[in-house]
Design an enzyme around this catalytic site. Structure first.
Site, mmCIF file in Angstrom:
data_model
loop_
_atom_site.group_PDB
_atom_site.id
_atom_site.type_symbol
_atom_site.label_atom_id
_atom_site.label_comp_id
_atom_site.label_asym_id
_atom_site.label_seq_id
_atom_site.Cartn_x
_atom_site.Cartn_y
_atom_site.Cartn_z
ATOM 1 N N GLU A 55 1.667 -7.401 8.187
ATOM 2 C CA GLU A 55 0.956 -8.696 8.176
ATOM 3 C C GLU A 55 1.949 -9.834 8.095
ATOM 4 O O GLU A 55 2.950 -9.757 7.383
ATOM 5 C CB GLU A 55 0.005 -8.759 6.975
ATOM 6 C CG GLU A 55 -1.265 -7.977 7.203
ATOM 7 C CD GLU A 55 -2.223 -8.035 6.015
ATOM 8 O OE1 GLU A 55 -1.897 -8.705 5.010
ATOM 9 O OE2 GLU A 55 -3.284 -7.401 6.103
ATOM 10 N N THR B 3 -5.828 -10.500 28.501
ATOM 11 C CA THR B 3 -5.713 -9.117 28.081
ATOM 12 C C THR B 3 -4.442 -8.578 28.734
ATOM 13 O O THR B 3 -3.943 -9.131 29.712
ATOM 14 C CB THR B 3 -6.922 -8.283 28.561
ATOM 15 O OG1 THR B 3 -7.131 -8.530 29.950
ATOM 16 C CG2 THR B 3 -8.182 -8.633 27.793
ATOM 17 N N ARG C 179 -3.990 -1.548 25.943
ATOM 18 C CA ARG C 179 -5.252 -2.237 25.708
ATOM 19 C C ARG C 179 -5.049 -3.257 24.598
ATOM 20 O O ARG C 179 -5.014 -2.916 23.428
ATOM 21 C CB ARG C 179 -6.279 -1.205 25.274
ATOM 22 C CG ARG C 179 -7.643 -1.698 25.444
ATOM 23 C CD ARG C 179 -8.659 -0.620 25.316
ATOM 24 N NE ARG C 179 -9.816 -1.087 26.010
ATOM 25 C CZ ARG C 179 -10.117 -0.739 27.254
ATOM 26 N NH1 ARG C 179 -9.373 0.107 27.905
ATOM 27 N NH2 ARG C 179 -11.185 -1.239 27.824
HETATM 28 C C1 LIG Z 1 -11.830 -8.326 29.755
HETATM 29 C C2 LIG Z 1 -11.998 -9.757 29.435
HETATM 30 C C3 LIG Z 1 -12.040 -10.209 28.116
HETATM 31 C C4 LIG Z 1 -12.204 -9.305 26.923
HETATM 32 O O1 LIG Z 1 -11.332 -8.355 26.714
HETATM 33 P P1 LIG Z 1 -11.619 -7.156 25.680
HETATM 34 O O2 LIG Z 1 -10.265 -6.615 25.500
HETATM 35 O O3 LIG Z 1 -12.587 -6.249 26.371
HETATM 36 O O4 LIG Z 1 -12.191 -7.746 24.440
HETATM 37 C C5 LIG Z 1 -12.091 -11.574 27.887
HETATM 38 N N1 LIG Z 1 -12.113 -12.441 28.905
HETATM 39 C C6 LIG Z 1 -12.117 -12.045 30.190
HETATM 40 C C7 LIG Z 1 -12.164 -13.063 31.271
HETATM 41 C C8 LIG Z 1 -12.061 -10.690 30.494
HETATM 42 O O5 LIG Z 1 -12.076 -10.311 31.770
#
Ligand SMILES: *Cc1c(COP(=O)(O)O)cnc(C)c1O
Length: 415
Positions: free
Chosen positions: A56, A226, A235
């Site tokens: 943290e 992401t 991920r």
């Molecule tokens: C995939 C995506 C997210 C969310 O990502 P997660 O990792 O699934 O929470 C947010 N914004 C956009 C535009 C996305 O395509």
């Protein structure tokens, strides 16, 4: 190949499920535009002993001892992200895309403030103001969409909405928009109404660093992405911003929203950024777009109706109304043929988001396997044949056999 040998010996129940998913990934073509296959090096970092650490805080200012190496890996990931995107400030700790967006709103907005984003049923993401999402519950939402006649965002319309609603934050970015974003135009509208800007480039960040989509830098205030979609990393997500927002963003991520960062994922992000800096990544990004254009052109030949008439990026959005099949049923019959897609709303859909009229297809994963325009023509033909024979399981099985045969020549990294 990932053998899962230790799991197999210790826990056959889990092994059997994982082996099944491995076979599914190997023998089918992944056409969900938000998915990809990571490299063996990214997987190795994600599966590493760095997961054992708690850290943290931020490099040099942690709440736990033993940070000699973790500080180094986080600083390296930050340095690479800055260089790769040309960002002034980077936070590499967000767990995923949705928490990254929450952190931005926490940093910049008060509950009840107005944010403006693209409507979910016209291509936006649920964190951009959907009513059932935190973004729609805690903030006042102004939204824009696409023009019915063109399927494209009309920047004059965006400006009119911004002038009328006076949002504090304007978000550009989407999950199901097959055209490019004009980030500069968003910025000039924001300047006119005194709003801050956020570009959520989750879907297209690999295209941006590969030079085949305009970059939101340097004008956009905050950029989130992401790391697991076209960028082909673990991920997770990162937030980038102008220097002036750096402190607020860091405070919102920790201690505002999250506890300990996932250090193994931070290492995997550093590895992925290193891969994205290679010249081969630019070729990969260019091939994603060429493949999407080829797929779109072939689908049109087979009589499919594409939203906006085609694509400039990695995805195509198909309105299936003229084919007499709904998205859910198309998704199911394509699954039987070894082609993985997801049902999706099309702009001005007359059906509900739970049973929409379209499907969304993307090329990032197939391109990672080395597939090119020739394979896109086969894929379009199989999609057409599967939909024409949606209730004929023998025919769908025969298509899957052909798919499997093609896949054997295009191995998935690490499988
Ligand atoms: C995939 C995506 C997210 C969310 O990502 P997660 O990792 O699934 O929470 C947010 N914004 C956009 C535009 C996305 O395509």
């Amino acid at each position: 190949m990932q053998e899962f040998a230790t799991i197999q010996a210790q826990d056959p129940d889990v092994y059997e499920i994982m082996a099944g998913e491995r076979t599914r990934q190997r023998d089918g073509i992944e056409l969900i535009p938000s998915e990809n296959y990571t490299s063996p090096a990214v997987l190795e970092a994600m599966g590493s002993i760095l997961t054992n650490k708690y850290s943290e805080g931020y490099p040099g200012k942690r709440y736990y001892g033993g940070q000699e190496y973790i500080d180094k890996i986080e600083n390296l990931a930050k340095r690479r992200a800055k260089q790769l995107f040309g960002a002034e400030h980077v936070n590499v700790q967000p767990y995923s895309g949705s928490p990254a967006n929450i952190a931005v709103f926490m940093a910049l907005l008060e509950p009840g403030d107005t944010l403006m984003g693209m409507k979910l049923d016209q291509g936006g993401h649920l964190t951009h103001g959907l009513g059932v999402n935190f973004s729609g519950k805690y903030f006042n939402v102004a939204s824009y969409g696409v023009r019915q006649d063109s399927g494209r965002i009309d920047m004059d319309e965006v400006r009119d909405i911004a002038l009328a609603q006076r949002p504090k934050l304007i978000i550009s970015g989407a999950t199901a928009y097959p055209r490019q974003f004009d980030f500069e135009a968003f910025q000039s509208i924001a300047d006119e109404v005194g709003a801050m800007t956020m570009a959520d480039i989750s879907h297209i960040s690999g295209l941006v660093v590969g030079g085949v989509h305009p970059t939101p830098f340097p004008f956009t205030d905050i950029v989130t992405t992401t790391t697991h979609k076209t960028l082909r990393g673990p991920r997770s997500a990162i937030i980038m911003c102008k220097k002036q927002y750096g402190k607020a963003i860091d405070k919102a991520v920790f201690p505002g929203l999250q506890g300990g960062p996932h250090d193994h994922i931070t290492a995997a992000k550093a590895v992925a950024f290193g891969e994205a800096m290679q010249p081969s990544f630019a070729s990969y990004a260019a091939q994603i777009v060429s493949n999407a254009r080829a797929l779109a052109a072939e689908l049109i030949k087979h009589g499919f109706d594409l939203v906006s008439g085609g694509t400039d990026n990695h995805l195509v959005l198909v309105d299936l109304t003229n084919k007499g099949i709904i998205g859910k049923d198309a998704e199911a019959c394509l699954d039987k043929a070894g082609l993985t897609v997801n049902k999706n709303s099309v702009p001005f859909d007359t059906r509900s988001p739970f049973s929409p009229s379209g499907v969304r297809l993307g090329t990032p994963a197939a391109t990672t396997r080395g597939m090119k325009e020739t394979e896109m023509a086969h894929i379009a033909r199989w999609i057409s044949e599967a939909i024409d024979n949606q209730t004929d399981d023998t025919k769908l099985g025969a298509i899957h056999d052909e798919v499997r045969e093609l896949c054997a020549g295009f191995p998935v990294p690490a499988i």
